[in-house]
Design a protein around this motif. Structure first.
Motif, PDB file in Angstrom:
ATOM      1  N   LEU A 183     -28.631   7.283   2.833  1.00  0.00           N
ATOM      2  CA  LEU A 183     -28.495   6.375   2.025  1.00  0.00           C
ATOM      3  C   LEU A 183     -29.485   6.605   0.786  1.00  0.00           C
ATOM      4  CD1 LEU A 183     -27.224   3.670   0.544  1.00  0.00           C
ATOM      5  CD2 LEU A 183     -29.146   2.451   1.773  1.00  0.00           C
ATOM      6  N   ALA A 184     -28.694   7.020  -0.312  1.00  0.00           N
ATOM      7  CA  ALA A 184     -29.659   7.421  -1.371  1.00  0.00           C
ATOM      8  C   ALA A 184     -29.651   6.252  -2.557  1.00  0.00           C
ATOM      9  CB  ALA A 184     -29.027   8.854  -2.009  1.00  0.00           C
ATOM     10  N   ASN A 185     -30.817   6.421  -3.434  1.00  0.00           N
ATOM     11  CA  ASN A 185     -30.996   5.449  -4.667  1.00  0.00           C
ATOM     12  C   ASN A 185     -30.703   6.460  -5.915  1.00  0.00           C
ATOM     13  OD1 ASN A 185     -31.482   3.046  -6.052  1.00  0.00           O
ATOM     14  ND2 ASN A 185     -33.759   3.355  -5.776  1.00  0.00           N
ATOM     15  N   ASP A 186     -29.659   6.188  -6.333  1.00  0.00           N
ATOM     16  CA  ASP A 186     -29.725   6.865  -7.716  1.00  0.00           C
ATOM     17  C   ASP A 186     -30.224   8.286  -7.698  1.00  0.00           C
ATOM     18  OD1 ASP A 186     -28.450   7.388 -10.188  1.00  0.00           O
ATOM     19  OD2 ASP A 186     -30.278   6.205 -11.163  1.00  0.00           O
ATOM     20  N   ILE A 187     -30.051   9.020  -6.603  1.00  0.00           N
ATOM     21  CA  ILE A 187     -30.409  10.135  -6.407  1.00  0.00           C
ATOM     22  C   ILE A 187     -30.204  11.290  -7.364  1.00  0.00           C
ATOM     23  CG2 ILE A 187     -28.764  11.472  -4.995  1.00  0.00           C
ATOM     24  CD1 ILE A 187     -31.349  12.171  -3.192  1.00  0.00           C
ATOM     25  N   LEU A 188     -29.126  11.180  -8.179  1.00  0.00           N
ATOM     26  CA  LEU A 188     -28.631  11.978  -9.290  1.00  0.00           C
ATOM     27  C   LEU A 188     -29.158  11.583 -10.587  1.00  0.00           C
ATOM     28  CD1 LEU A 188     -24.909  13.013  -8.377  1.00  0.00           C
ATOM     29  CD2 LEU A 188     -27.154  14.205  -7.385  1.00  0.00           C
ATOM     30  N   LYS A 189     -30.012  10.496 -10.515  1.00  0.00           N
ATOM     31  CA  LYS A 189     -30.499   9.962 -11.775  1.00  0.00           C
ATOM     32  C   LYS A 189     -29.324   9.878 -12.889  1.00  0.00           C
ATOM     33  CE  LYS A 189     -35.222  11.911 -11.037  1.00  0.00           C
ATOM     34  NZ  LYS A 189     -34.771  12.565  -9.912  1.00  0.00           N
ATOM     35  N   GLU A 190     -28.447   9.194 -12.335  1.00  0.00           N
ATOM     36  CA  GLU A 190     -27.393   8.828 -13.409  1.00  0.00           C
ATOM     37  C   GLU A 190     -27.658   7.811 -14.178  1.00  0.00           C
ATOM     38  OE1 GLU A 190     -23.087   9.233 -11.396  1.00  0.00           O
ATOM     39  OE2 GLU A 190     -24.629   8.975  -9.412  1.00  0.00           O
ATOM     40  N   LYS A 191     -28.375   8.105 -15.290  1.00  0.00           N
ATOM     41  CA  LYS A 191     -29.025   7.069 -16.292  1.00  0.00           C
ATOM     42  C   LYS A 191     -27.877   6.453 -17.273  1.00  0.00           C
ATOM     43  CE  LYS A 191     -33.396   7.522 -15.246  1.00  0.00           C
ATOM     44  NZ  LYS A 191     -34.153   6.623 -14.547  1.00  0.00           N
ATOM     45  N   TYR A 192     -27.000   7.428 -17.475  1.00  0.00           N
ATOM     46  CA  TYR A 192     -25.887   7.328 -18.349  1.00  0.00           C
ATOM     47  C   TYR A 192     -24.461   6.967 -17.718  1.00  0.00           C
ATOM     48  CZ  TYR A 192     -28.879   8.529 -22.219  1.00  0.00           C
ATOM     49  OH  TYR A 192     -30.058   8.798 -23.004  1.00  0.00           O
ATOM     50  N   LYS A 193     -23.876   5.634 -18.321  1.00  0.00           N
ATOM     51  CA  LYS A 193     -22.399   5.510 -17.644  1.00  0.00           C
ATOM     52  C   LYS A 193     -21.421   5.916 -18.570  1.00  0.00           C
ATOM     53  CE  LYS A 193     -24.411   1.946 -14.924  1.00  0.00           C
ATOM     54  NZ  LYS A 193     -24.540   2.805 -13.629  1.00  0.00           N
ATOM     55  N   PRO A 194     -20.315   6.257 -18.212  1.00  0.00           N
ATOM     56  CA  PRO A 194     -19.128   6.495 -19.197  1.00  0.00           C
ATOM     57  C   PRO A 194     -18.596   5.029 -19.785  1.00  0.00           C
ATOM     58  CG  PRO A 194     -18.104   6.640 -17.057  1.00  0.00           C
ATOM     59  CD  PRO A 194     -19.895   6.779 -16.940  1.00  0.00           C
ATOM     60  N   ALA A 195     -18.232   4.894 -21.097  1.00  0.00           N
ATOM     61  CA  ALA A 195     -17.986   3.931 -21.855  1.00  0.00           C
ATOM     62  C   ALA A 195     -16.509   3.987 -22.773  1.00  0.00           C
ATOM     63  CB  ALA A 195     -18.758   2.887 -22.495  1.00  0.00           C
ATOM     64  N   ILE A 196     -16.070   3.301 -23.043  1.00  0.00           N
ATOM     65  CA  ILE A 196     -14.670   3.210 -23.986  1.00  0.00           C
ATOM     66  C   ILE A 196     -14.646   2.242 -24.872  1.00  0.00           C
ATOM     67  CG2 ILE A 196     -13.025   2.421 -22.483  1.00  0.00           C
ATOM     68  CD1 ILE A 196     -11.080   4.377 -23.723  1.00  0.00           C
ATOM     69  N   ILE A 197     -14.621   2.322 -26.317  1.00  0.00           N
ATOM     70  CA  ILE A 197     -14.433   1.179 -27.278  1.00  0.00           C
ATOM     71  C   ILE A 197     -13.101   0.580 -27.058  1.00  0.00           C
ATOM     72  CG2 ILE A 197     -14.502   0.824 -29.534  1.00  0.00           C
ATOM     73  CD1 ILE A 197     -16.335   2.899 -30.228  1.00  0.00           C
ATOM     74  N   LYS A 198     -13.143  -0.633 -26.617  1.00  0.00           N
ATOM     75  CA  LYS A 198     -11.789  -1.340 -26.650  1.00  0.00           C
ATOM     76  C   LYS A 198     -11.621  -2.357 -27.524  1.00  0.00           C
ATOM     77  CE  LYS A 198      -9.845  -4.582 -23.023  1.00  0.00           C
ATOM     78  NZ  LYS A 198     -10.223  -5.242 -21.668  1.00  0.00           N
ATOM     79  N   ASP A 199     -12.549  -2.677 -28.560  1.00  0.00           N
ATOM     80  CA  ASP A 199     -11.961  -3.393 -29.516  1.00  0.00           C
ATOM     81  C   ASP A 199     -13.098  -3.141 -30.723  1.00  0.00           C
ATOM     82  OD1 ASP A 199     -10.454  -5.287 -31.078  1.00  0.00           O
ATOM     83  OD2 ASP A 199     -11.514  -6.966 -30.388  1.00  0.00           O
ATOM     84  N   ILE A 200     -12.783  -3.698 -31.816  1.00  0.00           N
ATOM     85  CA  ILE A 200     -13.857  -3.470 -33.056  1.00  0.00           C
ATOM     86  C   ILE A 200     -13.590  -4.723 -33.922  1.00  0.00           C
ATOM     87  CG2 ILE A 200     -14.810  -2.313 -34.900  1.00  0.00           C
ATOM     88  CD1 ILE A 200     -13.916   0.405 -33.604  1.00  0.00           C
ATOM     89  N   THR A 201     -14.508  -5.521 -34.217  1.00  0.00           N
ATOM     90  CA  THR A 201     -14.442  -6.523 -35.243  1.00  0.00           C
ATOM     91  C   THR A 201     -15.501  -6.435 -36.180  1.00  0.00           C
ATOM     92  OG1 THR A 201     -13.632  -8.066 -33.240  1.00  0.00           O
ATOM     93  CG2 THR A 201     -14.396  -8.986 -35.584  1.00  0.00           C
TER      94      THR A 201
END
Length: 770
Positions: A618-636
């Motif tokens: 059981l690892a705790n963020d062992i790859l140091k994945e600080k960033y997550k992928p995101a997509i813009i769904k809407d802009i106002t």
């Protein structure tokens, strides 16, 4: 046309003998013609009526007989096309029978009278019925020498169309006799055009139905799908689940191409026997009263096994304990026309890992009260040993069962993996080929690309059929019971509290289950799953050992001095924020960092076996994945009172929507733009938003599975936390899954976003379909 008989009344005649006898003084016993009448009614050869009685002695008219023959020959479309025309002055072209009479005459089934009329209301004679049936089978005057009508009456008799029926040539024919003759006609072979032609019944030739023996289904044959049956006419698909076909029986089936559209009922009376034992061709079995009976397999009967006719002498090699034999009686029930032999039905195998005889269950198999056969000899439950393979064996009806135990194993060096490591079908061990069983659990091997290798020494555990059901290698251990809790919830109904959990299980699947909860906080933690199935989970806590000073040697598969099994399960919990699902994935050993691991990045190592191998991490963020992928769904866009333009973004991360705002100068992209970012306390960290371009784009997915995708001839591997989005023409963004992908379908554009360049081993984090 006067309607002859209703289907309901046909079935009524089986039970209501007083009705039959009242109108059938000269008819034979009703059992002689009832089956034929029922079958013809189900096929529509005998039409429904509104009359309240069935009169088997009612004389069949020439018009009625024309309808019966045209229907039996599957020529209703011809009759419909010819309706409204007639060549006979006494046939009203507007009548319901005009088309049928024209079709019957055109096909030579019946002729007009010598006076040029048809006489549709006159009774059909015995000579006319015999002539019609023989000609329908393709015989001509040249095939039937002699003087009419005796020659055709004799031919009908030799074809067994009129067996048990005796009339003079000029006698009118009652309904019961016509039903018998037409029913037999359907099952009689038509005349062959050449000696090399195969036999074909009239019904098969006309396409009205196919008469098929059901020889196997998906329960009795590994080669058949759930909607397939093997018949003596080949493999057929069953379109409607409501169509139930008993193994070993014969049915009249409406078959279009290779699909069963309808069933017109069973044709045979059958007996089913579950074999206790066999000596030569003498079998023993248990009757309904629980008594042992004996039976010699009759030699005259035709036998089928695995869809193929068998010689009588081969039966002693085919039949075994818990074989099922379905015997189909001949027409007069003096013997059997055929019998179908079915192999015993084997449950999925269970391997006795850490088995203790105090229990009466091994995996899903309950041993209670059943005889045990181990390696061909009667045994006791206490004789079951570690790594034995256990099956529950039954007949096809699941009535009689026993436990089969095999202890067949082979050890040695892998000399070949065929056809390849990613989709292995066969292992060559010390030069001998061993196929994998359909029940082999490949998840126990972990990542196939880095598990089994040529020159590895393994122990292959074989099932009853000599195929591999499990593999023991390099300290492999059963670690499939581990899972990470992604979320938990509870609700109160009345005085009861119900609990549920969302789990990431060791096979990488995510599912929600009800559970009996306690006061401990499981979210984001590793647990053991004692039971998982039917929507329920029984969980057990895991006490973390928080190892420190950990070093990895990936090449030697070492965690400090402990060997890491090739089927190791590495759970990596990336985040466990309050109010949302924990984010976790399963890593391969090749994903782990090399060398010193920072203290706190491993919370638990599962040490198992005599060699103290590591099979769970059981690892705790062992790859140091600080960033997550995101997509813009809407802009106002908005303008503040001070005239400053601001943009409000809806951004989706792993299917979860988040809000973020920036001023005009900080506009970050358009709908469908993909970024990496960090979340802080459930909100987007604006300073962390970075853009990464598509590593690869195309328009057609050539292939994909749960771990990879192929575009433009190149294969890209997925990360465990892959996100899939679709952007339609209107700019609407929809969260999808791998299952929504489609091969060989043209998309507007397919964009793959990788965690790092593909040349450096990058894996796909995001797929955007446009």
């Amino acid at each position: 046309m006067r309607r002859v008989i209703s289907v309901i009344l046909i079935f009524t005649l089986i039970c209501a003998s007083s009705v039959i006898q009242a109108g059938a003084a000269g008819a034979p016993d009703k059992a002689y013609y009832t089956d034929s009448a029922v079958r013809l009614a189900s096929l529509g050869v005998i039409e429904p009526v509104s009359d309240s009685s069935f009169t088997p002695e009612a004389l069949v008219t020439r018009g009625q007989f024309a309808v019966m023959m045209v229907t039996a020959a599957n020529l209703k479309s011809d009759a419909d096309a010819l309706k409204g025309s007639t060549m006979f002055s006494d046939v009203d072209p507007k009548s319901s029978v005009s088309g049928y009479i024209a079709a019957a005459v055109n096909n030579g089934y019946i002729l007009g009278m010598t006076d040029g009329k048809f006489n549709p209301g006159g009774s059909i004679t015995y000579a006319q019925i015999c002539t019609s049936a023989v000609k329908a089978l393709g015989y001509t005057d040249a095939d039937v020498p002699g003087i009419w009508p005796k020659n055709y009456i004799d031919k009908a008799s030799s074809l067994k169309l009129t067996e048990g029926i005796s009339f003079k040539s000029s006698d009118s024919v009652p309904l019961w006799a016509a039903a018998l003759i037409i029913d037999r006609l359907l099952d009689t072979n038509v005349k062959k055009a050449s000696a090399s032609d195969s036999d074909k019944s009239f019904a098969d030739a006309s396409g009205l139905f196919s008469q098929c023996i059901i020889l196997a289904d998906s329960v009795t044959s590994d080669k058949l799908g759930d909607n397939e049956v093997l018949t003596d006419k080949g493999i057929l698909y069953v379109k409607d689940k409501a169509i139930k076909l008993d193994l070993g029986n014969t049915y009249r089936l409406l078959v279009e191409k290779d699909t069963i559209k309808a069933s017109y009922g069973r044709l045979k009376y059958t007996d089913g026997i579950s074999v206790d034992g066999i000596a030569d061709t003498k079998i023993s079995y248990t009757d309904e009263d629980g008594k042992t009976q004996y039976k010699i397999l009759p030699e005259k009967t035709a036998y089928y096994y695995n869809g193929v006719k068998q010689s009588y002498d081969s039966l002693k090699e085919v039949v075994q304990t818990r074989s099922s034999i379905v015997f189909a009686y001949n027409s007069d029930r003096t013997g059997y026309e055929y019998a179908v032999v079915f192999d015993p039905v084997y449950s999925s195998p269970e391997v006795a890992n850490s088995y203790r005889t105090i229990s009466n269950k091994i995996g899903s198999i309950d041993l209670s009260g059943l005889s045990v056969i181990k390696d061909g000899a009667l045994a006791q439950i206490q004789d079951i040993e570690e790594n034995d393979v256990i099956y529950q064996v039954s007949d096809i009806w699941g009535k009689y069962k026993y436990i089969l135990v095999t202890s067949n194993k082979v050890g040695g060096k892998i000399t070949a993996i065929l056809p390849n490591k990613l989709s292995p079908k066969t292992l060559k061990i010390d030069g001998t080929d061993y196929s994998f069983s359909k029940n082999m659990d490949f998840s126990q091997l972990g990542d196939l690309s880095s598990s089994l290798d040529v020159d590895d020494n393994i122990i292959a555990i074989l099932g009853y059929d000599g195929k591999i059901v499990s593999v023991k290698y390099s300290g492999s251990q059963d670690n499939s019971q581990y899972a990470v809790v992604l979320n938990q919830s509870s609700k109160v109904v009345g005085n009861e509290t119900f609990y549920s959990v969302k789990l990431l299980t060791s096979d990488g699947a995510i599912g929600e289950y009800s559970c009996a909860w306690n006061t401990e906080e499981f979210k984001g933690k590793l647990v053991k799953v004692k039971k998982l199935g039917s929507g329920e989970a029984d969980l057990e806590t895991v006490v973390y050992n928080y190892p420190t000073g950990v070093y990895t040697n990936k090449n030697e598969r070492l965690l400090n001095s402990n060997y890491v099994t090739k089927n190791v399960k590495i759970f990596n919990v990336i985040s466990n924020n309050s109010g949302e699902d924990a984010v976790a994935g399963i890593l391969n050993w090749s994903d782990m960092p090399e060398g010193r691991i920072t203290d706190g990045e491993i919370h638990f190592t599962g040490i198992t076996g005599d060699f103290e191998d590591v099979s769970v991490i059981l690892a705790n963020d062992i790859l140091k994945e600080k960033y997550k992928p995101a997509i813009i769904k809407d802009i106002t866009a908005q303008t503040t009172d001070s005239g400053v333009s601001r943009y409000s973004y809806t951004m989706t991360v792993n299917g979860q929507d988040y809000q973020y705002s920036s001023n005009a100068a900080g506009k970050i992209g358009q709908i469908g733009s993909v970024f990496k970012l960090k979340l802080s306390k459930g909100s987007i960290d604006g300073d962390s938003i970075i853009n990464y371009g598509a590593e690869k784009s195309g328009t057609v997915i050539q292939a994909f599975d749960s771990q990879r995708i192929k575009i433009d001839g190149r294969v890209y591997w997925f990360k465990n936390n892959l996100s899939v989005y679709q952007v339609d023409a209107s700019g609407n963004v929809t969260f999808k899954t791998i299952a929504d992908l489609k091969s060989n379908v043209a998309y507007g554009k397919i964009s793959l976003y990788l965690d790092k360049p593909s040349a450096s081993g990058g894996k796909v984090e995001v797929i955007v379909l446009r």
